[in-house]
Design a protein around this motif. Structure first.
Motif, PDB file in Angstrom:
ATOM      1  N   THR A   4      49.890  95.153  96.034  1.00 21.63           N
ATOM      2  CA  THR A   4      49.124  95.717  97.148  1.00 21.63           C
ATOM      3  C   THR A   4      49.990  96.490  98.138  1.00 21.63           C
ATOM      4  OG1 THR A   4      49.342  93.754  98.563  1.00 21.63           O
ATOM      5  CG2 THR A   4      47.513  93.788  96.980  1.00 21.63           C
ATOM      6  N   ARG A  21      46.476  99.772  99.221  1.00 21.42           N
ATOM      7  CA  ARG A  21      45.099  99.517  98.777  1.00 21.42           C
ATOM      8  C   ARG A  21      44.215 100.640  99.327  1.00 21.42           C
ATOM      9  NH1 ARG A  21      42.314  94.430 100.391  1.00 21.42           N
ATOM     10  NH2 ARG A  21      41.262  94.504  98.389  1.00 21.42           N
ATOM     11  N   PRO A  22      44.505 101.888  98.970  1.00 28.26           N
ATOM     12  CA  PRO A  22      43.753 102.987  99.589  1.00 28.26           C
ATOM     13  C   PRO A  22      42.259 102.923  99.322  1.00 28.26           C
ATOM     14  CG  PRO A  22      44.988 103.760  97.668  1.00 28.26           C
ATOM     15  CD  PRO A  22      45.465 102.374  97.959  1.00 28.26           C
ATOM     16  N   GLU A  23      41.863 102.373  98.177  1.00 26.85           N
ATOM     17  CA  GLU A  23      40.445 102.281  97.845  1.00 26.85           C
ATOM     18  C   GLU A  23      39.717 101.313  98.772  1.00 26.85           C
ATOM     19  OE1 GLU A  23      42.359  98.857  95.859  1.00 26.85           O
ATOM     20  OE2 GLU A  23      42.894 100.962  96.211  1.00 26.85           O
ATOM     21  N   LYS A  24      40.476 100.410  99.418  1.00 26.55           N
ATOM     22  CA  LYS A  24      39.918  99.450 100.375  1.00 26.55           C
ATOM     23  C   LYS A  24      40.391  99.755 101.801  1.00 26.55           C
ATOM     24  CE  LYS A  24      37.784  96.784  97.385  1.00 26.55           C
ATOM     25  NZ  LYS A  24      36.296  96.599  97.411  1.00 26.55           N
ATOM     26  N   HIS A  25      40.866 100.971 102.007  1.00 29.93           N
ATOM     27  CA  HIS A  25      41.382 101.394 103.316  1.00 29.93           C
ATOM     28  C   HIS A  25      42.489 100.468 103.816  1.00 29.93           C
ATOM     29  CE1 HIS A  25      38.407 104.614 103.931  1.00 29.93           C
ATOM     30  NE2 HIS A  25      37.585 103.814 103.272  1.00 29.93           N
ATOM     31  N   ASN A  26      43.255  99.929 102.852  1.00 26.49           N
ATOM     32  CA  ASN A  26      44.406  99.059 103.153  1.00 26.49           C
ATOM     33  C   ASN A  26      44.021  97.845 103.978  1.00 26.49           C
ATOM     34  OD1 ASN A  26      46.238 100.740 101.729  1.00 26.49           O
ATOM     35  ND2 ASN A  26      46.309 102.110 103.494  1.00 26.49           N
ATOM     36  N   GLU A  57      48.864 104.170 102.269  1.00 27.33           N
ATOM     37  CA  GLU A  57      48.376 105.195 101.336  1.00 27.33           C
ATOM     38  C   GLU A  57      46.936 105.558 101.697  1.00 27.33           C
ATOM     39  OE1 GLU A  57      48.542 104.076  97.256  1.00 27.33           O
ATOM     40  OE2 GLU A  57      50.722 103.792  97.235  1.00 27.33           O
ATOM     41  N   GLY A  58      46.573 106.793 101.426  1.00 31.25           N
ATOM     42  CA  GLY A  58      45.185 107.202 101.571  1.00 31.25           C
ATOM     43  C   GLY A  58      44.799 107.604 102.977  1.00 31.25           C
ATOM     44  N   LYS A  59      43.499 107.553 103.247  1.00 33.57           N
ATOM     45  CA  LYS A  59      42.957 108.073 104.497  1.00 33.57           C
ATOM     46  C   LYS A  59      43.190 107.141 105.684  1.00 33.57           C
ATOM     47  CE  LYS A  59      39.231 110.708 102.264  1.00 33.57           C
ATOM     48  NZ  LYS A  59      37.757 110.886 102.154  1.00 33.57           N
ATOM     49  N   ASP A  66      40.404  91.976 105.372  1.00 33.18           N
ATOM     50  CA  ASP A  66      39.448  92.146 104.283  1.00 33.18           C
ATOM     51  C   ASP A  66      38.255  91.216 104.533  1.00 33.18           C
ATOM     52  OD1 ASP A  66      38.247  91.397 101.576  1.00 33.18           O
ATOM     53  OD2 ASP A  66      39.559  93.063 101.018  1.00 33.18           O
TER      54      ASP A  66
END
Length: 265
Positions: A4, A21-26, A57-59, A66
């Protein structure tokens, strides 16, 4: 080594610790919490590491805890709730006391625990388009284990502007609140972070570690009593009806029962 998060260290000893975890907005899952704790301990003991840059990572930089993991705690027995709450408190403490400079590189939004992750950094730089917020009370929760670090960073007067209301705010206000040192364009983010890194590479590593430890000793104490209280407060929320209702409403995409009409129309 990790699933992760990732760690990449350059030839100068600058380690980039990335929430991955970009798919979960970290969002901070149980696994990410454990991996961050291990990484903080490992980086702290590695004499070749001079500076740590924390990014995502990601947006999003970090969307907070979580919610699926939190929902599990609401259904767990009391001993498990306390154990899981202590794990996130331990992770934050490990990052906050890391004996290396910790520089936050916020490439995107930070909510809830993401604001806490920002607050344990020695300095944080964010893109000027980001949004932040302590959004826990919308869900019937409170900024519990992150609270001591947020209060140290912002001070009580500033914190009370945003600590309870779940109000979202932009990068400019984040600077005025003390969460970010600077807000810059995405094109200037890496250059600005690098400008924070470079001075440390001219300083004695042990002296840096001692100086950082001294700031914590002379500053507002975050000791076992404080941490234990935040853990108890988090568990109390997990055991309360408001959190159950708020998290359920989030997953079912409906308003929580306490939401009132905001307009007189």
């Amino acid at each position: 080594m990790y699933d992760t998060i990732s760690i990449n260290t350059d030839a100068r000893g600058v380690a980039t610790l990335t929430l991955a975890r970009p798919e979960k907005h970290n969002a901070l899952s149980a696994q990410m919490i454990a991996e961050l704790t291990d990484a903080a301990n490992m980086l702290g003991q590695d004499d070749t590491v001079r500076v740590v840059v924390l990014t995502g990572e990601g947006k999003s930089f970090c969307a907070g805890g979580d919610l699926a993991w939190m929902q599990e705690q609401m259904a767990a027995d009391r001993e498990t709730r306390f154990s899981e709450a202590r794990k996130i408190a331990t992770m934050l403490y490990a990052l906050n006391t890391l004996p290396k400079p910790l520089i936050g590189r916020l490439q995107g939004n930070a909510f809830g625990g993401g604001v806490g992750m920002t607050s344990v950094c020695d300095v944080a730089i964010g893109v000027d388009t980001l949004t932040m917020g302590l959004t826990e009370t919308r869900l019937g929760l409170i900024p519990a284990t992150i609270g001591p670090y947020v209060l140290v960073r912002m001070g009580e007067t500033m914190a009370r502007r945003v600590f309870m209301s779940s109000r979202l705010f932009g990068a400019e206000e984040a600077v005025s609140l003390g969460l970010l040192a600077k807000a810059v364009s995405a094109d200037d983010l890496d250059k600005t972070v690098e400008a924070e890194v470079i001075p440390y590479l001219t300083c004695a590593p042990e002296a840096i570690a001692r100086a950082k430890a001294l700031t914590r000793r002379l500053g507002t104490p975050i000791n076992d009593d404080v941490i234990d209280h935040t853990i108890s407060e988090l568990v109390a929320c997990w055991e309360g009806q408001e959190a159950k209702d708020g998290v359920a409403a989030f997953f079912e995409k409906r308003p929580a029962p306490w939401i009132k009409q905001t307009s007189s129309d």
